[in-house]
Design a protein around this motif. Structure first.
Motif, mmCIF file in Angstrom:
data_model
loop_
_atom_site.group_PDB
_atom_site.id
_atom_site.type_symbol
_atom_site.label_atom_id
_atom_site.label_comp_id
_atom_site.label_asym_id
_atom_site.label_seq_id
_atom_site.Cartn_x
_atom_site.Cartn_y
_atom_site.Cartn_z
ATOM 1 N N ASP A 1 -4.659 9.181 -33.870
ATOM 2 C CA ASP A 1 -3.399 8.451 -33.731
ATOM 3 C C ASP A 1 -2.254 9.457 -33.683
ATOM 4 O OD1 ASP A 1 -4.265 5.713 -33.722
ATOM 5 O OD2 ASP A 1 -4.803 5.986 -35.818
ATOM 6 N N TRP A 2 -1.183 9.076 -33.005
ATOM 7 C CA TRP A 2 -0.083 10.017 -32.739
ATOM 8 C C TRP A 2 1.243 9.419 -33.178
ATOM 9 C CZ3 TRP A 2 2.443 10.256 -27.317
ATOM 10 C CH2 TRP A 2 3.498 11.175 -27.333
ATOM 11 N N ILE A 3 2.050 10.245 -33.874
ATOM 12 C CA ILE A 3 3.403 9.880 -34.289
ATOM 13 C C ILE A 3 4.316 11.054 -33.958
ATOM 14 C CG2 ILE A 3 4.854 9.658 -36.351
ATOM 15 C CD1 ILE A 3 2.765 7.894 -37.579
ATOM 16 N N ASP A 4 5.547 10.741 -33.486
ATOM 17 C CA ASP A 4 6.478 11.817 -33.126
ATOM 18 C C ASP A 4 7.721 11.821 -34.011
ATOM 19 O OD1 ASP A 4 7.777 9.582 -32.256
ATOM 20 O OD2 ASP A 4 7.994 10.229 -30.163
ATOM 21 N N ASP A 5 7.645 11.177 -35.166
ATOM 22 C CA ASP A 5 8.812 10.977 -36.023
ATOM 23 C C ASP A 5 8.418 11.242 -37.481
ATOM 24 O OD1 ASP A 5 11.588 9.368 -36.424
ATOM 25 O OD2 ASP A 5 10.124 8.782 -37.947
ATOM 26 N N GLY A 6 9.284 11.971 -38.204
ATOM 27 C CA GLY A 6 8.954 12.361 -39.563
ATOM 28 C C GLY A 6 8.841 11.210 -40.542
ATOM 29 N N ASP A 7 9.785 10.263 -40.497
ATOM 30 C CA ASP A 7 9.739 9.131 -41.413
ATOM 31 C C ASP A 7 8.495 8.272 -41.180
ATOM 32 O OD1 ASP A 7 11.986 9.820 -42.783
ATOM 33 O OD2 ASP A 7 13.321 8.395 -41.775
ATOM 34 N N GLN A 8 8.182 8.032 -39.925
ATOM 35 C CA GLN A 8 6.990 7.235 -39.614
ATOM 36 C C GLN A 8 5.718 7.943 -40.064
ATOM 37 O OE1 GLN A 8 6.966 6.097 -35.481
ATOM 38 N NE2 GLN A 8 9.031 5.283 -35.555
ATOM 39 N N ALA A 9 5.709 9.256 -39.935
ATOM 40 C CA ALA A 9 4.533 10.023 -40.369
ATOM 41 C C ALA A 9 4.330 9.895 -41.871
ATOM 42 C CB ALA A 9 4.700 11.490 -39.979
ATOM 43 N N LEU A 10 5.416 9.993 -42.634
ATOM 44 C CA LEU A 10 5.305 9.857 -44.085
ATOM 45 C C LEU A 10 4.784 8.470 -44.454
ATOM 46 C CD1 LEU A 10 5.706 10.820 -46.964
ATOM 47 C CD2 LEU A 10 8.118 10.159 -46.788
#
Length: 227
Positions: free
Chosen positions: A28-37
């Motif tokens: 899975d892929w995320i490009d945003d720090g808040d969403q990753a946390l």
């Protein structure tokens, strides 16, 4: 194995997604720090590949935050920050490895294997339960030393069950191993894959826990005389 890729360089991320998924992994892929946390705090991943320079929250902040919350997901930092002070900060914040860009994909895959082996306390990439032997690097199963080909979904299910023999694997956890956020699944798809897997390795080896999930029975795996 389920991997979270946290990367805001979209062309690089898309290239990595294609190459990582070649190894049967669900990515899975995320490009945003808040969403990753949020994802790392609320969902289960077997490994995170973490860029440092991200929108809204730095990768080091994410790493420190999840470690403080008791999240032990193995982490490899992927970054252009290559000086020794940055590497020390990353490793001290809880990273298991540190890779600088540009990198060779084959080396990154080898580092992923090494980090996951260490996390599982293993010296090599093979899993053995009774007469089942699974080479996770090359995707090869042997039953009583005889090779047995496995489609991707069945490999993913058996890989997870062999990492946790005699433990109940919930439906949710197995489905997470099979399907990323961008992949849909039919309601009975897991049952169908388990049915086919049982036909290959032996029906007694995977027990159903009604309403919960499945268990790989190590005693049955020791008695197996062929699928």
């Amino acid at each position: 194995m389920r991997i979270l890729l946290v990367e805001d360089d979209h062309p690089l991320a898309r290239t990595m997604l294609g190459m990582l998924r070649e190894q049967y992994d669900t990515v899975d892929w995320i490009d945003d720090g808040d969403q990753a946390l949020s994802a790392l705090t609320n969902e289960h991943f077997d490994l995170v590949l973490l860029d440092l320079t991200l929108p809204r929250r730095d990768g080091l902040d994410i790493l420190r935050a999840i470690r403080q919350k008791g999240v032990h997901t193995p982490a490899i930092i992927l970054t252009a920050r290559g000086d020794i002070e940055e590497k020390l900060r990353g490793l001290d914040a809880g990273a298991d490895d540190y890779v600088t860009k540009p990198f060779v994909m084959a080396e990154l895959k080898a580092r992923i294997r090494a980090v996951t082996r260490r996390a599982e306390g293993k010296a090599d990439s093979s899993l053995v339960v009774g007469q089942l032997s699974l080479d996770t690097q090359h995707g090869q199963l042997r039953i009583n030393c005889e090779p047995c080909a496995l489609p991707r979904a069945e490999f993913q299910i058996l890989h997870y069950l062999m990492r946790h023999p005699d433990q109940v694997a919930t439906r949710r956890r197995l489905e997470e191993q099979l399907y990323g956020w961008d992949q849909g699944a039919e309601s009975n798809a897991l049952e169908v894959h388990v049915h086919h897997l049982r036909r290959r390795i032996g029906k007694a080896m995977i027990r159903t826990v009604r309403g919960v999930g499945y268990v790989l029975d190590s005693a049955a795996a020791s008695r197996v005389d062929g699928a």
